[in-house]
Each structure stands twice: as C-alpha cells, then as structure tokens.
Scaffold this motif. Structure first.
Motif, PDB file in Angstrom:
ATOM      1  N   VAL A  30      -0.067   4.258  -5.259  1.00 39.50           N
ATOM      2  CA  VAL A  30      -0.901   3.973  -3.793  1.00 39.50           C
ATOM      3  C   VAL A  30      -0.014   3.015  -3.146  1.00 39.50           C
ATOM      4  O   VAL A  30       0.457   2.039  -3.669  1.00 39.50           O
ATOM      5  N   ALA A  31       0.183   3.375  -1.922  1.00 41.02           N
ATOM      6  CA  ALA A  31       0.948   2.184  -0.888  1.00 41.02           C
ATOM      7  C   ALA A  31      -0.221   2.113   0.074  1.00 41.02           C
ATOM      8  O   ALA A  31      -0.520   2.991   0.663  1.00 41.02           O
ATOM      9  N   ALA A  39      -1.564  -9.454   4.299  1.00 41.44           N
ATOM     10  CA  ALA A  39      -2.848  -8.698   3.885  1.00 41.44           C
ATOM     11  C   ALA A  39      -2.540  -7.369   3.280  1.00 41.44           C
ATOM     12  O   ALA A  39      -3.184  -7.239   2.137  1.00 41.44           O
ATOM     13  N   ALA A  40      -1.227  -6.746   3.440  1.00 36.43           N
ATOM     14  CA  ALA A  40      -0.969  -5.635   2.498  1.00 36.43           C
ATOM     15  C   ALA A  40      -0.649  -6.298   1.198  1.00 36.43           C
ATOM     16  O   ALA A  40      -1.022  -5.452   0.236  1.00 36.43           O
ATOM     17  N   LYS A  41       0.187  -7.065   1.219  1.00 35.80           N
ATOM     18  CA  LYS A  41       0.572  -7.414  -0.462  1.00 35.80           C
ATOM     19  C   LYS A  41      -0.493  -7.917  -1.022  1.00 35.80           C
ATOM     20  O   LYS A  41      -0.640  -8.033  -2.428  1.00 35.80           O
ATOM     21  N   LYS A  55      -0.223   2.404  -9.759  1.00 33.96           N
ATOM     22  CA  LYS A  55       0.434   1.125  -9.333  1.00 33.96           C
ATOM     23  C   LYS A  55       0.177   1.175  -7.802  1.00 33.96           C
ATOM     24  O   LYS A  55       0.189   2.072  -6.943  1.00 33.96           O
ATOM     25  N   ALA A  56      -0.159  -0.053  -7.380  1.00 28.67           N
ATOM     26  CA  ALA A  56      -0.112  -0.411  -6.065  1.00 28.67           C
ATOM     27  C   ALA A  56       0.909  -1.287  -5.114  1.00 28.67           C
ATOM     28  O   ALA A  56       1.596  -2.115  -5.825  1.00 28.67           O
ATOM     29  N   ILE A  57       1.434  -0.743  -3.996  1.00 22.92           N
ATOM     30  CA  ILE A  57       2.505  -1.607  -3.434  1.00 22.92           C
ATOM     31  C   ILE A  57       1.644  -2.013  -1.802  1.00 22.92           C
ATOM     32  O   ILE A  57       1.150  -1.202  -1.338  1.00 22.92           O
ATOM     33  N   GLY A  58       2.057  -3.115  -1.367  1.00 20.69           N
ATOM     34  CA  GLY A  58       1.785  -3.271   0.084  1.00 20.69           C
ATOM     35  C   GLY A  58       2.782  -3.146   1.072  1.00 20.69           C
ATOM     36  O   GLY A  58       4.028  -3.765   0.617  1.00 20.69           O
ATOM     37  N   VAL A  59       2.542  -2.654   2.121  1.00 18.22           N
ATOM     38  CA  VAL A  59       3.642  -2.381   3.078  1.00 18.22           C
ATOM     39  C   VAL A  59       3.071  -2.772   4.576  1.00 18.22           C
ATOM     40  O   VAL A  59       2.223  -2.432   4.890  1.00 18.22           O
ATOM     41  N   MET A  60       4.037  -3.512   5.197  1.00 13.57           N
ATOM     42  CA  MET A  60       3.701  -3.839   6.490  1.00 13.57           C
ATOM     43  C   MET A  60       4.233  -2.850   7.447  1.00 13.57           C
ATOM     44  O   MET A  60       5.022  -2.144   7.634  1.00 13.57           O
ATOM     45  N   ILE A  74       9.848   5.114   4.458  1.00 16.13           N
ATOM     46  CA  ILE A  74      11.155   4.955   3.683  1.00 16.13           C
ATOM     47  C   ILE A  74      10.978   4.072   2.357  1.00 16.13           C
ATOM     48  O   ILE A  74      11.184   4.282   1.366  1.00 16.13           O
ATOM     49  N   GLN A  75      10.253   3.011   2.698  1.00 21.47           N
ATOM     50  CA  GLN A  75       9.714   2.030   1.621  1.00 21.47           C
ATOM     51  C   GLN A  75       9.023   2.738   0.549  1.00 21.47           C
ATOM     52  O   GLN A  75       9.261   2.638  -0.605  1.00 21.47           O
ATOM     53  N   VAL A  76       8.092   3.612   0.837  1.00 19.57           N
ATOM     54  CA  VAL A  76       7.334   4.212  -0.079  1.00 19.57           C
ATOM     55  C   VAL A  76       8.056   5.366  -0.896  1.00 19.57           C
ATOM     56  O   VAL A  76       8.070   5.334  -2.169  1.00 19.57           O
ATOM     57  N   LEU A  77       8.866   6.067  -0.162  1.00 28.39           N
ATOM     58  CA  LEU A  77       9.897   7.068  -0.870  1.00 28.39           C
ATOM     59  C   LEU A  77      10.777   6.248  -1.894  1.00 28.39           C
ATOM     60  O   LEU A  77      10.959   6.629  -3.118  1.00 28.39           O
ATOM     61  N   LYS A  78      11.187   5.196  -1.269  1.00 26.93           N
ATOM     62  CA  LYS A  78      12.298   4.481  -2.119  1.00 26.93           C
ATOM     63  C   LYS A  78      11.587   3.670  -3.360  1.00 26.93           C
ATOM     64  O   LYS A  78      12.249   3.913  -4.501  1.00 26.93           O
ATOM     65  N   SER A  79      10.402   3.357  -3.335  1.00 25.25           N
ATOM     66  CA  SER A  79       9.499   2.901  -4.470  1.00 25.25           C
ATOM     67  C   SER A  79       9.018   4.008  -5.417  1.00 25.25           C
ATOM     68  O   SER A  79       9.217   3.861  -6.679  1.00 25.25           O
ATOM     69  N   PHE A  80       8.586   5.159  -4.910  1.00 31.72           N
ATOM     70  CA  PHE A  80       8.105   6.079  -5.786  1.00 31.72           C
ATOM     71  C   PHE A  80       8.504   7.583  -5.651  1.00 31.72           C
ATOM     72  O   PHE A  80       8.143   8.174  -6.627  1.00 31.72           O
TER      73      PHE A  80
END
Length: 237
Positions: A30-31, A39-41, A55-60, A74-80
């Motif tokens: 989950v992102a 707050a996201a982090k 696994k969870a990640i926080g994204v602004m 882009i960040q989510v695709l890069k991570s997962f």
C-alpha cells in the motif's frame, strides 16, 4: 490479493487509513498519500509497525495538483512495479448557507472532492489498464441526498457519484473495474471531528476497509458499481 499494489489518496488517517490497514492484512502493498510528507511517512510507519503481510510507503501528493499526483504514481511504480488498486479517498467539507459560503471554500471543495478524483484516475489509468485493476472512489450519501448548508459538498459528491459511474462505463472494456462507495456517518476526523466513544453507533473506518476488500474479492464477472452504506441504528432524535 497477495502482492497486489494499492494507491490510496488521503490515506494518512480516517477512512483511507482504515482501507490501507484492511488491504495490508490481505498481503497487498500500500502507498498512502497526504499533502503533508510527514503525515504520509508517519502513517506508513504506523501501518508497517502492525506487522501485517503487506508493506506500506508514504508519499506526499496533493490531489488538487495533477503533476503532484503523476509524481506519486511514478514513486509507487518505482517502489512496487505496478498499481492494481486505486482508492480516491481524499476529501474535505465546507458547510455554510449560500450567503456565507466563500469563493475559496467552494473552490477548495470542488478542487479536492471532484477535480482531485479526475486527476487521480488520469494519473493512474494507464497503470490500471495494464494490470486490469480496480478504481474505487469514496463518495457519500451526500452524493444523492441534498441538505441545507451543503451546496458545495453536495455539488462535489453528486458530481463524484456521476463521474465515477461514467468512468466505470469507459473503463470496463479494458477489464478495469470501477465502483463508488457512498457512506453515511463515519467515525473519522472529517470536518474537525475527533473520534470518541459516543461515535460507536457510526460506521467505523475498518468497516469501509472490509467493504473494499469484499469488492476486490468478488467474482470478476460481477461489479457492484455503486454502494450505499449507512449506520444500522443511529441515535433517536
């Protein structure tokens, strides 16, 4: 659902957080996004501390800014590597009579609750088509029931409900499922509220999370495209 990937806007608290927790329990990664990076982090850290399967990640990301949402994708695709589920949850409410409702309040409500969801699907549609994924919006019973001092909120949620149903017709030819959930009273931090013991009669955030999981698990031949949910027994007036 294990190892699928979900992007949840406004996922640092409230309904979005409840959905994130429910998906993590199913092994989904989950992102969660928030306009506040902190707050996201912090939300991602709290979700990971639960020790669930995903696994969870926080994204602004600010849903009112299309470029910001594109960067989040882009960040989510890069991570997962993929996006299978998008939950357009970020929202707010300004409530005042039309005489008192300000221009800024109107614009902020429409830009967040309606245009923000348009940006969400525009930023993720290619990824969802690639994964034959699921796009879920969080509307409201206010998207079908109007009330005094709700002109901005009603307009945004009526619009969101209709928007989602039209997108459903656009995308089902690609194997992308689209639904809108329309809750009644939910125990959240919405509009300055703080969840408390007296809110036990309201829908709880984990209930919405469970509903999202049920939608995703449903046989793919069947699509509940618009779901109204409300408290079973509200207090007597």
């Amino acid at each position: 659902m294990k190892n699928q990937v979900a992007l949840i806007t406004g996922g640092s608290k409230g309904i979005g957080y409840g959905i994130a927790e429910a998906l993590l329990m199913q092994g989904v990664h989950v992102a969660v996004t928030s306009r506040s990076e902190e707050a996201a982090k912090n939300a991602a850290q709290s979700l990971n501390a639960l020790g669930l399967s995903g696994k969870a990640i926080g994204v602004m990301a600010d849903v009112r800014d299309f470029k910001s949402q594109q960067n989040a994708v882009i960040q989510v695709l890069k991570s997962f590597g993929a996006i299978n589920i998008v939950v357009a949850n970020a929202g707010l409410g300004h409530f005042a009579s039309i005489e008192d409702l300000s221009i800024n309040q109107w614009n902020e409500t429409i830009d967040t609750n309606l245009t923000g969801v348009f940006y969400s699907i525009k930023a993720t549609v290619d990824a969802l088509k690639a994964s034959k994924g699921y796009f879920i919006t969080i509307s409201s019973l206010a998207g079908t029931n109007f009330f005094a001092k709700g002109s901005a909120y009603n307009a945004s949620k009526f619009g969101l409900t209709g928007f989602t149903q039209s997108v459903m017709l656009d995308l089902r030819q690609y194997g992308v499922k689209v639904s809108t959930i329309m809750p009644g009273s939910v125990s959240t931090y919405f509009n300055g509220n703080t969840p408390k013991e007296e809110d036990v009669w309201k829908i709880q955030i984990e209930d919405i999370g469970e509903l999202v999981v049920d939608l995703i698990k449903m046989n793919p031949r069947t699509l509940p495209s618009k779901i109204e949910v409300r408290p079973t027994m509200p207090p007597r007036k």
